[in-house]
Scaffold this motif. Structure first.
Motif, mmCIF file in Angstrom:
data_model
loop_
_atom_site.group_PDB
_atom_site.id
_atom_site.type_symbol
_atom_site.label_atom_id
_atom_site.label_comp_id
_atom_site.label_asym_id
_atom_site.label_seq_id
_atom_site.Cartn_x
_atom_site.Cartn_y
_atom_site.Cartn_z
ATOM 1 N N GLU A 50 0.669 -1.324 -0.107
ATOM 2 C CA GLU A 50 0.115 0.077 -0.135
ATOM 3 C C GLU A 50 1.111 1.302 0.032
ATOM 4 O O GLU A 50 2.060 1.198 0.634
ATOM 5 C CB GLU A 50 -1.005 -0.046 1.235
ATOM 6 N N LEU A 51 0.418 2.388 -0.619
ATOM 7 C CA LEU A 51 1.087 3.580 -0.453
ATOM 8 C C LEU A 51 1.071 4.176 0.898
ATOM 9 O O LEU A 51 -0.354 4.130 1.399
ATOM 10 C CB LEU A 51 0.524 4.553 -1.635
ATOM 11 N N THR A 52 1.819 4.552 1.232
ATOM 12 C CA THR A 52 1.875 5.236 2.941
ATOM 13 C C THR A 52 2.252 6.654 2.525
ATOM 14 O O THR A 52 2.328 7.220 1.369
ATOM 15 C CB THR A 52 2.892 4.683 3.583
ATOM 16 N N LYS A 53 2.271 7.561 3.491
ATOM 17 C CA LYS A 53 2.354 8.905 3.763
ATOM 18 C C LYS A 53 3.587 9.367 2.736
ATOM 19 O O LYS A 53 4.560 8.765 3.003
ATOM 20 C CB LYS A 53 2.480 9.517 4.942
ATOM 21 N N ASP A 110 -1.161 7.221 -8.912
ATOM 22 C CA ASP A 110 -1.783 7.067 -7.475
ATOM 23 C C ASP A 110 -1.271 7.959 -6.631
ATOM 24 O O ASP A 110 0.139 8.029 -6.607
ATOM 25 C CB ASP A 110 -1.649 5.696 -6.982
ATOM 26 N N THR A 111 -1.616 8.487 -5.551
ATOM 27 C CA THR A 111 -0.907 9.367 -4.582
ATOM 28 C C THR A 111 -1.599 9.107 -3.240
ATOM 29 O O THR A 111 -2.933 8.747 -3.023
ATOM 30 C CB THR A 111 -1.394 11.078 -4.946
ATOM 31 N N PHE A 112 -0.773 9.316 -2.246
ATOM 32 C CA PHE A 112 -1.345 9.377 -0.820
ATOM 33 C C PHE A 112 -0.317 10.557 -0.147
ATOM 34 O O PHE A 112 0.579 10.098 0.436
ATOM 35 C CB PHE A 112 -1.055 8.162 -0.137
ATOM 36 N N VAL A 169 -0.666 13.706 2.604
ATOM 37 C CA VAL A 169 -1.426 13.809 3.928
ATOM 38 C C VAL A 169 -1.840 15.126 4.269
ATOM 39 O O VAL A 169 -2.660 15.381 5.006
ATOM 40 C CB VAL A 169 -0.936 12.810 5.181
ATOM 41 N N THR A 184 8.530 8.118 -2.892
ATOM 42 C CA THR A 184 8.277 9.004 -1.665
ATOM 43 C C THR A 184 9.002 10.169 -1.320
ATOM 44 O O THR A 184 10.122 10.199 -1.753
ATOM 45 C CB THR A 184 8.225 7.907 -0.452
ATOM 46 N N ASP A 186 -5.084 12.785 -2.789
ATOM 47 C CA ASP A 186 -5.643 11.535 -2.597
ATOM 48 C C ASP A 186 -6.168 11.024 -3.972
ATOM 49 O O ASP A 186 -7.280 10.783 -4.043
ATOM 50 C CB ASP A 186 -6.717 11.530 -1.666
#
Length: 475
Positions: free
Chosen positions: A139-142, A158-160, A162, A198, A462
């Motif tokens: 999974e993508l994390t921060k 895809d982006t994550f 925060v 990241t 997101d």
């Protein structure tokens, strides 16, 4: 009698557990105080229990470059050679902002710059190629972004992200990547690739094939990228890296080396790395050559103590200390004609291989991680001003005038694209269809970079979930 013994044992256990809990409580409170307080002086007992954080106190990175670092450290040549000539040489004034150097020019201009790319590729070649399933297995994390280059165009998949700071870092990284992509002299040669990067200081999944800002020597699976500050950073007195470099040159044109303050300057936030940075403050405290201090962002007199990146160029010596992991301030310090004094680094950035701590091409001074030899190093520099001047000149020639230029950054990105392609899969632009069939627009993966940059911040943070919500709300 037996009952008395049992009661005595219970009393002893109760006393022992109560005492242990009290000791643990005091220890935790002491550590919390030591890591969060901004007070410059700490009692010895508090300093003694401070944790090292995420650094290993006796561990640091040692660079053993396979390419010609001595050649790389030689000053740029300001010749009149053209890019078509066989004897083309890099000229800072002509080529520093040329994002479109050919691959052979990149290799000639920046030996040693691509060491970590070669290392990462060699390590991955001991394993199966990176697959689509592998990228999708976590999974993508921060701070993570999944993206793709296809037919020379950049797509965001895809982006994550925060918060807005996270978003600004990711957008800046995408901007530098896109700049290197569109400036490629042979656009058709740019490979189709898919990747995850990241912008967090600390890679949350160091065993995954991620593109990261910094790594430790044992993080073999990680691939280094230039940090977001190479594009720009929305902080007072920063902006674009090339802008800071130009201002440093302007400042030093009116305040040359012999007019700089003969002092060591450093400003930073202590709780980013309390044990390490407090050691710097302690080693420099009370010294005649010291202008070392901390910054407190919330203080009313913050500006009075703040020293901006260009203001640091007023000093002959600039200290460097890592933070939560690497410290992005190093590249700004390397833009000054000053001597960078750094502890042994644990975190590696893509340009660190060009740092030399000894020899005729020395471009910085290295001290122990606890700064125990800082005073001796400073005494040596002040006693031998010609040595200090040589190191400062080398720092400018290697970093400001070569390896921290836009040209070097673009060359690095394109070398990364090429190496990644050699150990990874061929991505697809459309989902769920075979090549050659007619493709519906709805089946296309991701969104082009140009479109993504038009999205509102919350939508960028997101994606694609935000895009689906926006579509449903408008229907």
């Amino acid at each position: 009698m037996m009952l008395r013994r049992r009661c005595g044992l219970l009393d002893f256990l109760t006393y022992f557990l109560s005492t242990a809990c009290a000791v643990i409580f005091v220890l935790v409170c002491t550590i919390l105080y030591g890591t969060r307080t901004q007070h410059p002086h700490l009692p010895a007992v508090v300093q003694g229990v401070l944790p090292a954080g995420r650094c290993l106190c006796e561990y640091s990175a040692t660079f053993a470059c396979d390419t010609c670092l001595d050649c790389a450290a030689a000053p740029p040549i300001s010749g009149n050679a053209t890019s078509d000539a066989d004897d083309w040489v890099f000229s800072y004034r002509r080529d520093g902002s040329n994002y479109g150097l050919r691959e052979d020019q990149c290799e000639a201009a920046f030996p040693g710059l691509f060491e970590d790319i070669a290392r990462a590729k060699k390590h991955r070649q001991t394993k199966p190629n990176v697959s689509e399933q592998e990228l999708s297995s976590f999974e993508l994390t921060k701070g993570m972004v999944r993206a793709m280059i296809f037919n020379g165009e950049l797509y965001i998949l895809d982006t994550f992200l925060v918060d807005n700071v996270n978003r600004e870092k990711a957008v800046s990284a995408l901007a530098t990547l896109h700049r290197a992509l569109v400036s490629a002299p042979d656009h058709g040669s740019v490979p189709n690739i898919e990747f995850v990067f990241t912008v967090e200081d600390l890679p949350a999944q160091p065993q995954k094939p991620l593109w990261v800002l910094a790594r430790r020597a044992n993080d073999d699976d990680l691939w280094l990228i230039p940090d977001f500050g190479f594009w720009s950073w929305d902080m007072e007195q920063l902006g674009a890296l090339s802008e800071v470099a130009a201002e440093a040159i302007q400042r030093e044109s009116v305040e040359p080396w012999d007019q700089k303050q003969e002092k060591l300057v450093w400003r930073g936030k202590l709780n980013f790395a309390p044990k390490l940075r407090r050691a710097l403050l302690d080693a420099a405290r009370g010294k005649s050559w010291s202008d070392v201090g901390q910054v407190r962002w919330g203080d009313p007199d913050f500006k009075a103590h703040f020293v901006g990146p260009v203001d640091q160029c007023n000093y002959m010596f600039i200290a460097h200390a890592e933070g939560r992991s690497y410290s992005g301030s190093l590249k700004y310090r390397q833009l000054c004609r000053s001597v960078v004094v750094s502890h042994k680094l644990q975190w590696i950035q893509h340009h660190h291989y060009l740092m030399k701590s000894d020899g005729p091409n020395q471009n910085f001074v290295e001290v122990e991680r606890d700064f125990s030899d800082l005073a001796a190093a400073m005494d040596d520099l002040i006693t031998h001003p010609e040595k200090a001047k040589r190191i400062a000149d080398n720092n400018v020639q290697v970093f400001r005038e070569r390896y921290l230029t836009g040209a070097a950054e673009a060359c690095y990105w394109r070398a990364l694209f090429k190496a990644w392609k050699e150990v990874s899969f061929e991505p697809v632009l459309y989902n769920g269809v075979e090549a050659g069939e007619k493709h519906a627009r709805a089946q296309k993966r991701g969104v082009r970079y140009e479109t993504f940059m038009l999205y509102e911040p919350l939508r960028q943070m997101d994606f694609p979930a935000s895009a689906k919500m926006a579509a449903s709300s408008s229907s």
